[in-house]
Design a protein around this motif. Structure first.
Motif, short mmCIF file in Angstrom:
data_model
loop_
_atom_site.label_atom_id
_atom_site.label_comp_id
_atom_site.label_asym_id
_atom_site.label_seq_id
_atom_site.Cartn_x
_atom_site.Cartn_y
_atom_site.Cartn_z
N PHE A 177 77.28 99.36 101.33
CA PHE A 177 77.73 100.42 102.26
C PHE A 177 77.00 100.29 103.60
CE2 PHE A 177 79.42 103.44 98.89
CZ PHE A 177 80.68 103.58 99.48
N VAL A 178 75.68 99.98 103.53
CA VAL A 178 74.88 99.91 104.76
C VAL A 178 75.17 98.62 105.54
CG1 VAL A 178 72.51 99.85 105.66
CG2 VAL A 178 73.07 101.33 103.72
N PHE A 179 75.31 97.51 104.82
CA PHE A 179 75.52 96.20 105.46
C PHE A 179 76.80 95.54 104.94
CE2 PHE A 179 70.74 96.44 105.46
CZ PHE A 179 70.58 96.57 106.83
N PRO A 180 77.96 96.06 105.33
CA PRO A 180 79.21 95.52 104.78
C PRO A 180 79.43 94.05 105.12
CG PRO A 180 79.65 97.16 106.50
CD PRO A 180 78.18 97.18 106.25
N GLU A 181 78.78 93.58 106.19
CA GLU A 181 79.03 92.19 106.61
C GLU A 181 78.10 91.19 105.90
OE1 GLU A 181 75.55 93.54 108.87
OE2 GLU A 181 77.35 94.51 108.13
N ARG A 182 77.11 91.69 105.16
CA ARG A 182 76.17 90.78 104.49
C ARG A 182 76.55 90.58 103.03
NH1 ARG A 182 70.07 92.66 106.28
NH2 ARG A 182 70.54 93.28 108.42
N THR A 183 76.13 89.45 102.47
CA THR A 183 76.26 89.25 101.02
C THR A 183 75.14 90.01 100.32
OG1 THR A 183 77.30 87.09 101.23
CG2 THR A 183 76.13 87.53 99.17
N ILE A 184 75.50 90.71 99.26
CA ILE A 184 74.52 91.49 98.50
C ILE A 184 74.51 90.99 97.06
CG2 ILE A 184 73.82 93.82 97.79
CD1 ILE A 184 74.07 93.63 100.86
N VAL A 185 73.31 90.80 96.51
CA VAL A 185 73.20 90.36 95.11
C VAL A 185 72.28 91.30 94.35
CG1 VAL A 185 72.51 88.49 93.54
CG2 VAL A 185 73.56 87.93 95.75
N ALA A 186 72.78 91.82 93.22
CA ALA A 186 71.94 92.56 92.28
C ALA A 186 71.37 91.55 91.29
CB ALA A 186 72.77 93.61 91.55
N VAL A 187 70.04 91.47 91.23
CA VAL A 187 69.38 90.60 90.25
C VAL A 187 68.86 91.50 89.13
CG1 VAL A 187 67.42 89.05 89.86
CG2 VAL A 187 68.74 88.89 91.98
N THR A 188 69.30 91.25 87.91
CA THR A 188 68.99 92.21 86.86
C THR A 188 68.85 91.55 85.49
OG1 THR A 188 69.78 94.23 85.76
CG2 THR A 188 71.47 92.74 86.57
N GLY A 189 68.06 92.18 84.63
CA GLY A 189 68.07 91.79 83.22
C GLY A 189 69.30 92.36 82.55
N ASP A 190 69.55 91.88 81.33
CA ASP A 190 70.74 92.37 80.63
C ASP A 190 70.59 93.84 80.21
OD1 ASP A 190 68.76 91.44 78.86
OD2 ASP A 190 70.10 89.98 77.91
N ALA A 191 69.36 94.26 79.84
CA ALA A 191 69.15 95.66 79.44
C ALA A 191 69.31 96.60 80.63
CB ALA A 191 67.77 95.83 78.81
N GLY A 192 68.68 96.28 81.74
CA GLY A 192 68.79 97.11 82.94
C GLY A 192 70.22 97.18 83.44
N PHE A 193 70.92 96.05 83.35
CA PHE A 193 72.32 96.05 83.78
C PHE A 193 73.13 97.06 82.98
CE2 PHE A 193 76.62 94.49 82.79
CZ PHE A 193 77.20 94.69 84.03
N MET A 194 72.93 97.08 81.65
CA MET A 194 73.74 97.96 80.80
C MET A 194 73.43 99.44 81.03
SD MET A 194 75.95 96.16 79.33
CE MET A 194 76.62 97.34 78.16
N MET A 195 72.30 99.74 81.70
CA MET A 195 71.96 101.14 81.94
C MET A 195 72.86 101.80 82.98
SD MET A 195 67.83 101.34 81.86
CE MET A 195 66.92 101.34 80.31
#
Ligand SMILES: Cc1ncc(C[n+]2csc(CCOP(=O)(O)OP(=O)(O)O)c2C)c(N)n1
Length: 201
Positions: A75-93
Motif C-alpha cells: 500500500f505504501v510503495f505500490p511501485e516496489r517489489t515486496i517480499v514476505a519472508v516467513t517460516g511455514d508456522a508463521g505463515f499459517m498464522m
C-alpha cells in the motif's frame, strides 16, 4: 555473502536462499521478515542496500507479521517489489490475509522457508538440551492453498530453481507463494562456529 552462491544442496541452505533473494530484488525493494530461524539468518545476512527496506519483527517478535506486513508495504510503495519472508508456522498464522491482498489488487511474493517444524524452537532446544521435542507439524499443499485463493503458487524443487522461480513470481504481479524447502541443519553449524569465536574467560 557469496560463499553459498553456487551451493546446489537441497533442501536449500539459508545462506543460499538469502543470496538468491538479494539477486532477485532491486535495492529499493522491501522485504518483511517473520519470526523464527529464518529471521536470525535474515538479520545476519540480508544485505540491506537502502534504509527501511528490511523490516524485522523484533521486541515482542510476533509471528505472523510477514504477510500483513507485506500487504501494508505494498500500500505504501505500490511501485516496489515486496517480499514476505516467513517460516511455514508463521505463515499459517495470518495466511488468510491473502484474501485481503487480492481484494485490494495488491501484488507481493510470500517466500516460505518450509521445514514442517518450529525451526527456531528446535534450534533453542538443541542448544540447551541436545535434543528436540514437540516441534513438528504438517502443512497444507502451499501451491494448492495459493490457488484456492486465486493467487499463484510455486514449489522449489532444486537449488537452481530458486532464483528463476523468484523472478517469475515477481513478474506474475499478483500474490504468489514460493514454497522453498530449507536445510536448517545449518543452524547448529552456525552456533558451533560462533561458539569457537567466543573467548573463554
Ligand atoms: C505469536 C507468537 N507465538 C509464538 C512465538 C514463539 N516462537 C518464536 S519463533 C517460533 C517458531 C517459528 O516457526 P516457523 O514460523 O516455522 O519459522 P522457522 O523457525 O521454522 O524459520 C515460535 C513458536 C512468537 N514469537 N510469536
Amino acid at each position: 555473502m557469496a560463499a553459498h552462491a553456487d551451493d546446489t544442496g537441497f533442501p536449500i541452505k539459508p545462506q543460499k536462499i538469502l543470496w538468491d533473494l538479494r539477486q532477485a530484488l532491486n535495492p529499493e525493494d522491501v522485504v518483511i521478515s517473520d519470526v523464527g530461524a529464518h529471521k536470525m539468518w535474515m538479520a545476519r545476512m540480508y544485505q540491506e542496500e537502502v534504509s527501511n527496506t528490511c523490516i524485522i519483527s523484533n521486541g515482542f517478535a510476533s509471528m505472523g507479521i510477514a504477510v500483513p506486513g507485506a500487504l501494508a508495504a505494498k500500500f505504501v510503495f505500490p511501485e516496489r517489489t515486496i517480499v514476505a519472508v516467513t517460516g511455514d508456522a508463521g505463515f499459517m498464522m495470518n495466511s488468510q490475509e491473502i484474501e485481503t491482498a487480492l481484494r485490494h489488487g495488491l501484488a507481493f511474493v510470500i517466500l516460505i522457508w518450509t521445514d514442517s517444524e518450529y525451526g527456531l524452537i528446535k534450534w533453542h532446544q538443541l542448544r540447551n538440551f541436545g535434543r528436540s521435542s514437540n516441534i513438528s507439524f504438517n502443512n497444507p499443499d502451499f501451491v494448492k492453498y495459493a490457488e484456492s485463493f486465486g493467487a499463484k503458487g510455486y514449489r522449489v524443487e532444486s537449488a537452481g530453481d530458486l532464483l528463476p522461480t523468484l523472478r517469475q513470481a515477481i513478474a506474475d504481479d499478483t500474490v504468489v507463494i514460493v514454497d522453498c524447502p530449507v536445510d536448517y541443519s545449518e543452524n547448529m553449524k552456525l552456533t558451533e562456529k560462533l561458539g569457537e569465536l567466543v573467548c573463554p574467560i
